[in-house]
Design a protein around this motif. Structure first.
Motif, short mmCIF file in Angstrom:
data_model
loop_
_atom_site.label_atom_id
_atom_site.label_comp_id
_atom_site.label_asym_id
_atom_site.label_seq_id
_atom_site.Cartn_x
_atom_site.Cartn_y
_atom_site.Cartn_z
N THR A 77 41.60 55.50 70.69
CA THR A 77 40.54 55.54 71.70
C THR A 77 39.47 54.52 71.38
OG1 THR A 77 40.92 57.91 72.05
CG2 THR A 77 38.85 57.01 72.86
N LYS A 78 39.08 54.46 70.12
CA LYS A 78 38.07 53.47 69.69
C LYS A 78 38.57 52.06 69.94
CE LYS A 78 35.16 52.10 65.77
NZ LYS A 78 35.55 50.69 65.75
N CYS A 81 38.40 51.17 73.60
CA CYS A 81 37.01 50.95 74.05
C CYS A 81 36.36 49.76 73.36
CB CYS A 81 36.18 52.20 73.76
SG CYS A 81 36.70 53.68 74.65
N ASP A 82 37.07 49.14 72.44
CA ASP A 82 36.48 48.08 71.62
C ASP A 82 36.50 46.76 72.36
OD1 ASP A 82 35.29 46.93 69.47
OD2 ASP A 82 37.09 46.81 68.24
N ARG A 90 29.31 51.28 73.41
CA ARG A 90 30.66 51.57 72.91
C ARG A 90 30.74 53.00 72.39
NH1 ARG A 90 30.77 48.30 68.95
NH2 ARG A 90 31.35 46.47 70.18
N GLU A 91 29.72 53.42 71.65
CA GLU A 91 29.72 54.79 71.10
C GLU A 91 29.76 55.82 72.21
OE1 GLU A 91 26.25 54.67 68.73
OE2 GLU A 91 27.16 53.40 67.20
N VAL A 94 33.30 55.86 73.70
CA VAL A 94 34.26 56.51 72.80
C VAL A 94 34.06 58.02 72.83
CG1 VAL A 94 34.99 56.78 70.40
CG2 VAL A 94 34.52 54.50 71.30
#
Length: 266
Positions: A77-78, A81-82, A90-91, A94
């Motif tokens: 997932t990270k 979203c990166d 971004r946080e 995520v």
């Protein structure tokens, strides 16, 4: 590699001892993804994410692979979203995406548990597949509830969304723990279903079952899983922990005649 390992594990031509070795290798592969997810090509990350999510939703993944699969999904997932967003954006993305798929899996667990218990109550007896499915679900609920957990957290300070925090905060996300501080609680209904599997017996509703036989023993292995799951839920919910003290104390009472595995987990 995971696709090939999955196909081999599901093959009727592979002996049980070989399947155990394949499961261990699959777990190692998932751990590598968890640690190196940021280096996985974007398209491969998306494809792997979908496959792992489908495996968890269908309860086909081996129970020993659930923790590694959940951690791998967080890492993927990270990676998905990166992009060029700033750290805060971004946080939040995520946190949001992880919250969505975790809640989706919890709903799937709730539906599967309700359906299984309903059929079991009408039938009046436990089948091997009932115990297997419910053990699988309980294990998954426990692992999903621990997503974002840190031993230094206080549940009153957590939320289901990324919030503005100091980077010195113990619940602030890090590169290795991108959802640290995320709090996702199962529904009240799902917690109730977990609690139904704690006692020695389950009520049966079948009219074909005699009145004095309308309680069926809950398998000890299933109860042991249920107590572990309850413990994990309590780690994230202080009020639930307080409510569960009497249940735990009663199980540990010297006159409870509880199975050693159940008492140990309790």
């Amino acid at each position: 590699s995971l696709q090939k390992l999955r196909a081999m594990m599901n093959s009727p031509d592979v002996t049980p001892d070989k399947k155990a070795n394949l499961a261990a290798t699959s777990r190692d592969c998932l751990r590598v993804i968890s640690k190196m997810g940021c280096f996985v090509p974007f398209d491969d990350a998306e494809a792997c994410f979908v496959e792992l999510q489908n495996d968890l939703e269908s309860f086909t993944v081996s129970i020993v692979l659930i923790p590694s699969a959940v951690h791998a999904l967080v890492a993927l997932t990270k990676r998905i979203c990166d992009d060029d967003k700033n750290d805060d954006s971004r946080e939040k993305e995520v946190f949001g995406k992880v919250r969505d798929w975790v809640n989706g899996l919890l709903r799937r667990c709730e539906t599967a548990t309700e359906s299984c218990l309903s059929s079991l109550a009408q039938r009046g007896s436990f089948l091997e597949q009932d115990e297997k499915l419910l053990s699988h679900v309980l294990y998954m609920v426990g692992e999903l509830s621990m997503v974002g957990f840190t031993s230094q957290e206080e549940s009153s300070r957590l939320s289901g969304n990324a919030v503005k925090k100091s980077r010195d905060d113990v619940t602030y996300p890090t590169g290795s723990e991108p959802v640290r501080g995320l709090l996702i609680r199962p529904s009240t209904r799902l917690v109730h279903l977990v609690n139904l599997l704690l006692p020695n017996t389950l009520p049966m509703l079948s009219s074909s079952v005699a009145e004095d036989e309308q309680l069926t023993p809950t398998p000890s292995a299933l109860r042991a899983h249920a107590f572990i799951t309850l413990g994990k839920l309590c780690l994230r919910d202080e009020s639930l922990a307080k409510e569960s003290l009497n249940i735990l104390a009663r199980e540990l009472h010297r006159d409870s005649h509880s199975d050693p595995a159940v008492s140990s987990n309790c």
